[in-house]
Scaffold this active site. Sequence first.
Site, PDB file in Angstrom:
ATOM      1  N   SER A  59      22.352  -0.292  33.215  1.00  0.00           N
ATOM      2  CA  SER A  59      22.290  -0.401  34.670  1.00  0.00           C
ATOM      3  C   SER A  59      22.463  -1.827  35.169  1.00  0.00           C
ATOM      4  O   SER A  59      22.641  -2.037  36.365  1.00  0.00           O
ATOM      5  CB  SER A  59      20.947   0.138  35.163  1.00  0.00           C
ATOM      6  OG  SER A  59      19.882  -0.712  34.757  1.00  0.00           O
ATOM      7  N   LYS A  63      -9.225   3.130  -2.576  1.00  0.00           N
ATOM      8  CA  LYS A  63      -9.592   2.377  -1.386  1.00  0.00           C
ATOM      9  C   LYS A  63     -10.999   2.766  -0.946  1.00  0.00           C
ATOM     10  O   LYS A  63     -11.356   3.945  -0.937  1.00  0.00           O
ATOM     11  CB  LYS A  63      -8.580   2.671  -0.272  1.00  0.00           C
ATOM     12  CG  LYS A  63      -8.673   1.762   0.950  1.00  0.00           C
ATOM     13  CD  LYS A  63      -7.510   2.010   1.894  1.00  0.00           C
ATOM     14  CE  LYS A  63      -7.510   1.059   3.088  1.00  0.00           C
ATOM     15  NZ  LYS A  63      -6.333   1.269   3.957  1.00  0.00           N
ATOM     16  N   CYS A 118      -5.862  -3.302   1.897  1.00  0.00           N
ATOM     17  CA  CYS A 118      -5.581  -3.375   3.332  1.00  0.00           C
ATOM     18  C   CYS A 118      -6.837  -3.581   4.171  1.00  0.00           C
ATOM     19  O   CYS A 118      -7.340  -4.685   4.286  1.00  0.00           O
ATOM     20  CB  CYS A 118      -4.810  -2.131   3.783  1.00  0.00           C
ATOM     21  SG  CYS A 118      -4.002  -2.343   5.407  1.00  0.00           S
ATOM     22  N   GLU A 172       0.834  -1.194   0.000  1.00  0.00           N
ATOM     23  CA  GLU A 172       0.000   0.000   0.000  1.00  0.00           C
ATOM     24  C   GLU A 172       0.878   1.258   0.000  1.00  0.00           C
ATOM     25  O   GLU A 172       1.869   1.333   0.727  1.00  0.00           O
ATOM     26  CB  GLU A 172      -0.894  -0.028   1.237  1.00  0.00           C
ATOM     27  CG  GLU A 172      -1.906   1.095   1.341  1.00  0.00           C
ATOM     28  CD  GLU A 172      -2.812   0.935   2.552  1.00  0.00           C
ATOM     29  OE1 GLU A 172      -3.821   1.658   2.628  1.00  0.00           O
ATOM     30  OE2 GLU A 172      -2.515   0.090   3.416  1.00  0.00           O
TER      31      GLU A 172
END
Length: 910
Positions: A444, A198, A259, A128
């Site tokens: 750490s 779309k 999509c 896309e």
Amino acid sequence: MRCVYVRVCFFVVVAALARFPLLLFLLLPVPPARKSLSALARSRRRREKRQPAITHPPSENNYIGRFGSRPRDKGHSKKARRTMGHTVQVAVATLNQWAMDFEGNVERILLSIRLAAANGATYRTGPELEVSGYSCEDHFHEPDTYLHCWEALVEIIQSPCCPPGMLIDVGMPVQHRNVAYNCRVAFHNGRVVLIRPKMTMCDDGNYRETRWFSPWTKERQTEEYQLPRFAAQALGQETVPIGDAVIATLDTCLGYEICEELWNPRSKHIDMSLAGVEIIVNGSGSYMQLRKAHITADLIRNASYKAGGAYLFSNMRGCDGQRVYFNGCSAIALNGSIIARGRQFALSEVEVTVGSFDLHDIRAYRGALRSRSSVAASAPAYPRIQLPLELAASDRDHPGTPASSPLGEWVYHRPEEEIALGPACWLWDYLRRSGQGGFFLPLSGGVDSSSTAIIVHSMCRLVVEAIGQGDRQVRDDCRKILADPEYVPASAAELCGRLLFTCYMGTENSSRETRQRAAALAAQIGSSHQDIGIDGAVSALLGIFQLATGMRPRFRAAGGCPRQNLALQNIQARTRMVLAYLFAQLMLWVRQRPGGLLVLGSANVDEALRGYMTKYDCSSADVNPIGGISKMDLRRFLAYAQVEYGLPIVAEIVAAPPTAELEPLVDGAIAQTDEEDMGLTYQELSEFGRLRKQAFCGPFSMFCKLAAAAVADGNRNPREVADRVKHFFRCYAINRHKMTVLTPSYHAESYSPDDNRFDHRPFLYRANWTWQFRAIDAELELLAKHQARLEEERAKDGAAAGGAVAPNGAGSSSSEPAFFSAGGNGGNNGGGGHMTTATSAYQLVRQSSGLYLAGVGGGGGGGGGGVGTGGADGPGQLTVGLTKSHSSGGYSRMHSSVLGKIKDRTGVPV
């Protein structure tokens, strides 16, 4: 005598013509073309016997409808028609695009086309918005973006990389009549044949598509799109159809959904399949989330299973300029089976997945579905763009072309593998595209910073592996980052030493154990490590304050109040951030290398949700690869890395209780732990986070869900559930402001509190939630009355049976109320839930990786950070129990020292 006869005939003819002149046309000769027509036909048939039938290449006027139609050759014989094939070879491209990088995006698209053609594909599709990049965001409001997309498309169409006869489509934004659409643009032989917009936008999670695009709402309708003038002149066409249409070739039919249309309940592939579309194509921009990969695969498989036909799914992969990582997994499915698929995680910029299938298989599969055929018989038709093209290879040109066989079961990465690979690939994209020379990490020796360091080590392993496999792009990027044109890494540890700089910034409150663990981990992964003390800087800052005010703050252990205690902790943390950026800017100068380093953060998603971080401390960085990952998943990842990467020190890191080490030690031992400070365990935070975000729970509904589980369990106190829920939302409210400056983090967890995009909420709350908490109190009273009635009924039943029944909870071996308990008092991991051996760290990898929506019990117990397996509740139920903090004092101490102040005044501790 013969002469006399000839003369008589001549005079008769002359007299007849004089009488009837039209008879002259009967004496004219027949035209030669008329005489040779049958001979030409016989000659053509003889030529066809000597050579195979050829599909004539289309010319500019060969397109049906608005492009004209190709004249059919009436001389085609039955044998010529039998040479038409029925096996289609297609290619789906997985691209690592970059928003607004039109030059690089075009290069990657053209490379994918070359690879598709080299593998014999007659059709190529891609992700896309691949031309512009998906994450252009508000750049989609700029006319320049659409102009450059059309310029890029013209360059692609006219490139010699596009072979004649191949059907190709790309994803790009298109403006039509002043409306912006997210489109697929299909072209063939130098001409644009269809623009398909779309039709269903995505606006959940990290998506905000309707901010930039509108859906195409005219179902099964097309309009004429006027090409930009420069594109029309370059391509030799003025207009092209735009809308909800499909492409029909000489042998099959192809349609698009983009999509979100696959995820939508009214997916377009159903209607298209009923209308005779045999190949469904989906260009997608789907990003990675932990435990999500199977969803996409199931949707693709089920789409082709229910509707029949071929489903082509093409997805992006990589970081294109945002927090998300697009996770690939491009695939081709046929009639419910995956026949080809791409990788989820990789450093390569271009991957082309090729698959072949038999059109007869589609027709046979659909024909056997009688109910489908009945519905399809009355299905409305789609507008069809006719192309003089055969997607299937000719049987004579490619005899015996095999169709791809269904693949075995899709093996998904476990969550700990997704953590090892996804953030590593995201970091590599960010590093090579940022132009920096490596990373700087304050290490750490705890779970969080160690996880970040090991993710960088995993990145180095992927880089070395890719270079070893001949990936020149990765090799060139590595050389560019290190400013060494001849460099080839010998090992992941050697590369890590050049790319990752770690530093233990100790104070008088730091323990010897964390310092040793940090040094050991740095040695095992190969990072360039330093150990420094920052007490001088902290003292200097406090001296300035004392000089200005005449007062010096003290820790709580020395008689200071909570505000003094908190300020003294924060100044240490913020000093580390300042020093981190100083070292990041100058360490490459020290090494006589150009550029600077990216500062890595190491705050997990649970701490961000609770606000358990100092604003502008080491959680403030350039990027944070673990900012979207829970503490529980990080512990699993470390246990996985211990085994997979051969890092024995990880066992000690996982076994140690999480601590900030900002308060004074007691007899050289740690007196401060994270869970004690927070008043909540990390497992509780994960559960609260999922209820808040995924289940959309406010304080009241969260309490109701958890209290119902507590009542059903019979051994949990609803009033303590209420206290914990109230405590969580108080802390969430007063610390929400920290999310506005949260370091950009790799998105992985579905309950991330990232304020930038994923979790839009206020950052200024009424911290005592008066209305909501009153509702909780009212519900508590109802539960108490209900519980009293149950106890009374049990007592009556017990008396009638002649025996006494102990009240609920009596006889329990533990007097401490179970609260999000993992069930059982199991073994070495009960109580505090901390692992103490390498074996237990290894076992953690083997445990369930499902969502913590259920209490997990059995041997292995629970508690602060421990994880058990089994239990009666089972996965997937909202029945997690709460536990006390593993340390003495736990929730009670936190409630009295901090929450008392919150009740009196809704201040905003930092």
